[in-house]
Scaffold this motif. Structure first.
Motif, PDB file in Angstrom:
ATOM      1  N   MET A   1       8.589  32.263   4.118  1.00  0.00           N
ATOM      2  CA  MET A   1       7.828  33.214   5.146  1.00  0.00           C
ATOM      3  C   MET A   1       7.317  32.364   6.197  1.00  0.00           C
ATOM      4  N   TYR A   2       6.984  31.069   6.068  1.00  0.00           N
ATOM      5  CA  TYR A   2       6.857  30.228   7.031  1.00  0.00           C
ATOM      6  C   TYR A   2       7.609  29.298   7.524  1.00  0.00           C
ATOM      7  N   ILE A   3       7.504  28.903   8.783  1.00  0.00           N
ATOM      8  CA  ILE A   3       8.222  27.614   9.413  1.00  0.00           C
ATOM      9  C   ILE A   3       7.266  26.617  10.006  1.00  0.00           C
ATOM     10  N   ASP A   4       7.207  25.606   9.359  1.00  0.00           N
ATOM     11  CA  ASP A   4       6.352  24.265   9.808  1.00  0.00           C
ATOM     12  C   ASP A   4       7.260  23.935  11.056  1.00  0.00           C
ATOM     13  N   SER A   5       6.812  24.061  12.158  1.00  0.00           N
ATOM     14  CA  SER A   5       7.543  23.684  13.341  1.00  0.00           C
ATOM     15  C   SER A   5       7.399  22.035  13.718  1.00  0.00           C
ATOM     16  N   HIS A   6       6.533  21.534  12.961  1.00  0.00           N
ATOM     17  CA  HIS A   6       6.178  20.155  13.578  1.00  0.00           C
ATOM     18  C   HIS A   6       5.674  19.284  12.374  1.00  0.00           C
ATOM     19  N   ALA A   7       6.396  18.475  11.825  1.00  0.00           N
ATOM     20  CA  ALA A   7       5.971  17.477  10.356  1.00  0.00           C
ATOM     21  C   ALA A   7       6.726  16.452  10.720  1.00  0.00           C
ATOM     22  N   HIS A   8       5.766  15.204  10.711  1.00  0.00           N
ATOM     23  CA  HIS A   8       6.595  13.898  10.698  1.00  0.00           C
ATOM     24  C   HIS A   8       6.782  13.363   9.427  1.00  0.00           C
ATOM     25  N   LEU A   9       7.905  14.027   8.646  1.00  0.00           N
ATOM     26  CA  LEU A   9       8.156  13.652   7.243  1.00  0.00           C
ATOM     27  C   LEU A   9       9.085  12.362   7.221  1.00  0.00           C
ATOM     28  N   ASN A  10       9.342  11.654   8.427  1.00  0.00           N
ATOM     29  CA  ASN A  10      10.014  10.376   8.319  1.00  0.00           C
ATOM     30  C   ASN A  10       8.992   9.461   8.051  1.00  0.00           C
ATOM     31  N   TYR A  11       7.818   9.596   8.527  1.00  0.00           N
ATOM     32  CA  TYR A  11       6.828   8.467   8.135  1.00  0.00           C
ATOM     33  C   TYR A  11       6.805   7.884   6.715  1.00  0.00           C
ATOM     34  N   PRO A  12       6.699   6.472   6.509  1.00  0.00           N
ATOM     35  CA  PRO A  12       6.697   5.857   5.298  1.00  0.00           C
ATOM     36  C   PRO A  12       5.993   6.536   4.185  1.00  0.00           C
ATOM     37  N   ASP A  13       4.562   6.957   4.371  1.00  0.00           N
ATOM     38  CA  ASP A  13       3.711   7.356   3.616  1.00  0.00           C
ATOM     39  C   ASP A  13       4.138   8.866   2.963  1.00  0.00           C
ATOM     40  N   VAL A  14       4.899   9.584   3.923  1.00  0.00           N
ATOM     41  CA  VAL A  14       5.290  11.057   3.517  1.00  0.00           C
ATOM     42  C   VAL A  14       6.872  10.804   2.828  1.00  0.00           C
ATOM     43  N   VAL A  15       7.835  10.123   3.439  1.00  0.00           N
ATOM     44  CA  VAL A  15       8.988  10.136   2.937  1.00  0.00           C
ATOM     45  C   VAL A  15       9.233   9.433   1.680  1.00  0.00           C
ATOM     46  N   LYS A  16       8.452   8.811   1.246  1.00  0.00           N
ATOM     47  CA  LYS A  16       8.375   8.104  -0.219  1.00  0.00           C
ATOM     48  C   LYS A  16       8.391   9.127  -0.927  1.00  0.00           C
ATOM     49  N   ASN A  17       7.594  10.326  -0.861  1.00  0.00           N
ATOM     50  CA  ASN A  17       7.455  11.260  -1.663  1.00  0.00           C
ATOM     51  C   ASN A  17       8.310  12.739  -1.242  1.00  0.00           C
ATOM     52  N   ILE A  18       9.159  12.300  -0.578  1.00  0.00           N
ATOM     53  CA  ILE A  18       9.781  13.767   0.037  1.00  0.00           C
ATOM     54  C   ILE A  18      10.291  14.662  -0.862  1.00  0.00           C
ATOM     55  N   GLY A  19      10.920  14.430  -1.963  1.00  0.00           N
ATOM     56  CA  GLY A  19      11.183  15.449  -2.882  1.00  0.00           C
ATOM     57  C   GLY A  19       9.752  16.530  -3.262  1.00  0.00           C
ATOM     58  N   GLU A  20       8.761  15.834  -3.816  1.00  0.00           N
ATOM     59  CA  GLU A  20       7.687  16.537  -4.115  1.00  0.00           C
ATOM     60  C   GLU A  20       7.307  17.460  -2.911  1.00  0.00           C
ATOM     61  N   VAL A  21       6.904  16.832  -1.710  1.00  0.00           N
ATOM     62  CA  VAL A  21       6.396  17.329  -0.797  1.00  0.00           C
ATOM     63  C   VAL A  21       7.245  18.555  -0.063  1.00  0.00           C
ATOM     64  N   LEU A  22       8.717  18.602  -0.348  1.00  0.00           N
ATOM     65  CA  LEU A  22       9.361  19.887  -0.196  1.00  0.00           C
ATOM     66  C   LEU A  22       9.086  20.680  -0.823  1.00  0.00           C
ATOM     67  N   GLN A  23       9.159  20.245  -2.413  1.00  0.00           N
ATOM     68  CA  GLN A  23       9.166  21.337  -3.455  1.00  0.00           C
ATOM     69  C   GLN A  23       7.733  22.130  -2.999  1.00  0.00           C
ATOM     70  N   ARG A  24       6.459  21.551  -3.043  1.00  0.00           N
ATOM     71  CA  ARG A  24       5.149  22.042  -2.852  1.00  0.00           C
ATOM     72  C   ARG A  24       5.200  22.862  -1.374  1.00  0.00           C
ATOM     73  N   ALA A  25       6.195  22.497  -0.390  1.00  0.00           N
ATOM     74  CA  ALA A  25       6.223  23.410   0.740  1.00  0.00           C
ATOM     75  C   ALA A  25       7.036  24.672   0.396  1.00  0.00           C
ATOM     76  N   GLU A  26       7.971  24.442  -0.484  1.00  0.00           N
ATOM     77  CA  GLU A  26       8.798  25.722  -1.020  1.00  0.00           C
ATOM     78  C   GLU A  26       7.925  26.665  -1.660  1.00  0.00           C
ATOM     79  N   ASP A  27       7.315  26.229  -2.540  1.00  0.00           N
ATOM     80  CA  ASP A  27       6.320  26.757  -3.406  1.00  0.00           C
ATOM     81  C   ASP A  27       5.268  27.721  -2.522  1.00  0.00           C
ATOM     82  N   ALA A  28       4.976  27.050  -1.570  1.00  0.00           N
ATOM     83  CA  ALA A  28       3.818  27.730  -0.789  1.00  0.00           C
ATOM     84  C   ALA A  28       4.453  28.726   0.391  1.00  0.00           C
ATOM     85  N   GLY A  29       5.745  28.954   0.280  1.00  0.00           N
ATOM     86  CA  GLY A  29       6.276  29.909   1.019  1.00  0.00           C
ATOM     87  C   GLY A  29       6.999  29.207   2.458  1.00  0.00           C
TER      88      GLY A  29
END
Ligand SMILES: [Zn+2]
Length: 258
Positions: A1-29
């Motif tokens: 239901m939401y589109i996050d139009s701006h997220a720097h997911l390539n940054y090292p601190d984020v990309v190292k957990n990308i699988g979990e970050v995307l799963q939580r995003a999906e769970d939040a809609g």
């Protein structure tokens, strides 16, 4: 239901957990996320990242605070990456007169070039602005080309007058999690702009990993938190978060062709 139009997911601190970050995003809609680049190098990384994950789309471009290693060949590189599938915008580009020292002439020259790349490629732009509203608006007006230049003013930080002009030109605007912080002078201006802006010109964003909404202030932001920002904006618009999500996702799909 939401589109996050701006997220720097390539940054090292984020990309190292990308699988979990995307799963939580999906769970939040969250149904899709746009990842903007800041250099030619990160543009290449993002092209690779978005091919690996279905819900990700990318933008390629050079950020105004990242001009230290700039080479003219990077602009040609950006233009050829722009043709790749799932690259939906030129960004994050703009002007930044906050971090010193800065070279405003160089920033303006490179922004103009990237506006022209976007127009040649038929892609929208993702615009960054910090303490540079007058020069930015002047450049946007001069490159507007009757609407060939289109896009999003991310983390909107100009005033009501500029917001009105952006909307009139067909641009979209978005606010980050800082709109959920305790009311101060700048949040009050943002509230007014949200109230005055038709939902058809708003987008949602997190600006991950920066500016998390309450109650996550001080932590690393991530796309799943976008629902807190959405709730605040929906409240200001007097509509439900679901309705805001539906409209802003339609806006993102139509602007970015995703
Ligand atoms: Zn950004």
């Amino acid at each position: 239901m939401y589109i996050d139009s701006h997220a720097h997911l390539n940054y090292p601190d984020v990309v190292k957990n990308i699988g979990e970050v995307l799963q939580r995003a999906e769970d939040a809609g969250v149904e899709a996320i746009i990842v903007p680049a800041t250099t030619y190098r990160t543009s290449l990384d993002i092209v690779e990242l978005v091919q690996k994950h279905k819900m990700l789309y990318g933008a390629v471009g050079i950020h105004p605070t990242e001009l230290k290693d700039f080479e003219v060949s990077h602009l040609e590189g950006i233009e050829s990456l722009a043709a790749i599938d799932k690259i939906c915008a030129i960004g994050e580009i703009g002007l930044d007169y906050y971090w010193e020292p800065y070279d405003s002439e160089l920033q303006i020259r490179i922004l103009r070039e990237q506006f022209r790349i976007a127009k040649r490629c038929g892609l929208p732009v993702i615009i960054h602005n910090r303490n540079s509203t007058n020069d930015l608006m002047e450049l946007v007006r001069s490159e507007y080309d009757g609407g060939l230049l289109k896009g999003q003013f991310h983390s909107f930080s100009a005033g009501q007058e500029e917001a009105n002009e952006c909307i009139k030109m067909g641009f979209y605007i978005s606010f980050t999690g800082n709109i959920t912080y305790k009311p101060n002078d700048s949040t009050r201006i943002a509230y007014g702009i949200v109230e005055q802006t038709p939902a058809e010109h708003l987008l949602l964003e997190t600006d991950t990993p920066y500016l998390p909404p309450m109650p996550y202030r001080g932590k690393q932001n991530e796309p799943s938190y976008v629902n807190h920002t959405a709730a605040k904006i929906a409240e200001l618009k007097g509509i439900t978060p679901e309705e805001l999500g539906r409209i802003t996702s339609e806006n993102a799909r139509s602007l970015y062709g995703i």
